[in-house]
Design an enzyme around this catalytic site. Structure first.
Site, PDB file in Angstrom:
ATOM      1  CG  MET A   1       1.430   4.079   3.017  1.00  0.00           C
ATOM      2  SD  MET A   1       0.822   4.665   4.614  1.00  0.00           S
ATOM      3  CE  MET A   1       2.152   5.720   5.140  1.00  0.00           C
ATOM      4  CD  GLU A   2       2.381   5.652  -2.438  1.00  0.00           C
ATOM      5  OE1 GLU A   2       3.425   4.979  -2.456  1.00  0.00           O
ATOM      6  OE2 GLU A   2       1.304   5.206  -1.969  1.00  0.00           O
TER       7      GLU A   2
ATOM      8  CG  LEU B   1       8.972  -1.605   5.980  1.00  0.00           C
ATOM      9  CD1 LEU B   1       8.264  -2.413   7.057  1.00  0.00           C
ATOM     10  CD2 LEU B   1      10.195  -2.347   5.467  1.00  0.00           C
ATOM     11  CB  CYS B   2       6.328   2.881   0.913  1.00  0.00           C
ATOM     12  SG  CYS B   2       5.014   3.411   1.989  1.00  0.00           S
ATOM     13  CG  HIS B   3       5.934  -2.128  -2.608  1.00  0.00           C
ATOM     14  ND1 HIS B   3       5.120  -2.385  -1.527  1.00  0.00           N
ATOM     15  CD2 HIS B   3       6.581  -3.279  -2.861  1.00  0.00           C
ATOM     16  CE1 HIS B   3       5.262  -3.644  -1.144  1.00  0.00           C
ATOM     17  NE2 HIS B   3       6.156  -4.207  -1.939  1.00  0.00           N
TER      18      HIS B   3
ATOM     19  CG  ASP C   1       8.921  26.012   5.887  1.00  0.00           C
ATOM     20  OD1 ASP C   1       9.631  26.311   6.875  1.00  0.00           O
ATOM     21  OD2 ASP C   1       9.312  26.139   4.709  1.00  0.00           O
TER      22      ASP C   1
END
Length: 158
Positions: free
Chosen positions: A113-114, A75-77, A128
């Site tokens: 969020m970014e 739901l992120c733009h 990793d």
């Protein structure tokens, strides 16, 4: 109590309509930490890891992740990011790599969020690249440190 913005009155998940929101300068800073064995940190610091420069790779991975956040979080733009920085600092006192991700944009919605995605993917990249020598690494607290801009203004972790 605030209402969840991604849930409509029927209880359905929705993308928030930001078309009426004013575009402002927005910035978010997020921290994360990867703890490891002293020998693993030494490989990273000395640049002797067989897979190459762990910190440079993690930095690039974090930047790429921020740019693609909208593809990962449903739901992120999609945002036009003005700046993404991922700073990685080694700390021999606690055998860890500290990560600080900062994202900036000018737009109608924030960049938390970014920045969270950048820090998380940088940490995952370190894991990793080093898992062959240290499967016991721990990705520590990933936290929003500060958010600036928008209607809600300036927020800073205490």
């Amino acid at each position: 109590m605030s209402k969840l913005t991604h849930i409509n009155d029927k209880g359905d998940a929705v993308m928030v309509d930001v078309s009426a929101k004013q575009a402002t300068v927005r910035e978010a800073r997020v921290s994360a930490q990867v703890s490891m064995l002293p020998e693993t940190l030494k490989l990273i610091i000395e640049g002797n890891h067989k897979k190459g420069d762990v910190l440079a790779t993690a930095r690039i991975a974090g930047i790429q992740a921020a740019k693609r956040c909208w593809e990962l979080i449903p739901l992120c733009h999609p945002l036009q990011l003005s700046s993404v920085t991922v700073e990685l600092t080694t700390d021999e006192t606690d055998n860890s790599v500290h990560i600080l991700a900062t994202c900036k944009t000018v737009g109608p919605t924030g960049v938390e969020m970014e920045a969270l995605t950048a820090a998380s993917v940088a940490a995952l990249t370190i894991y990793d690249m080093c898992k062959a020598v240290d499967r016991g690494m721990v990705i520590g607290e990933i936290a929003l440190l500060e958010k600036k801009g928008g209607k809600s203004g300036h927020w800073k972790r205490k």
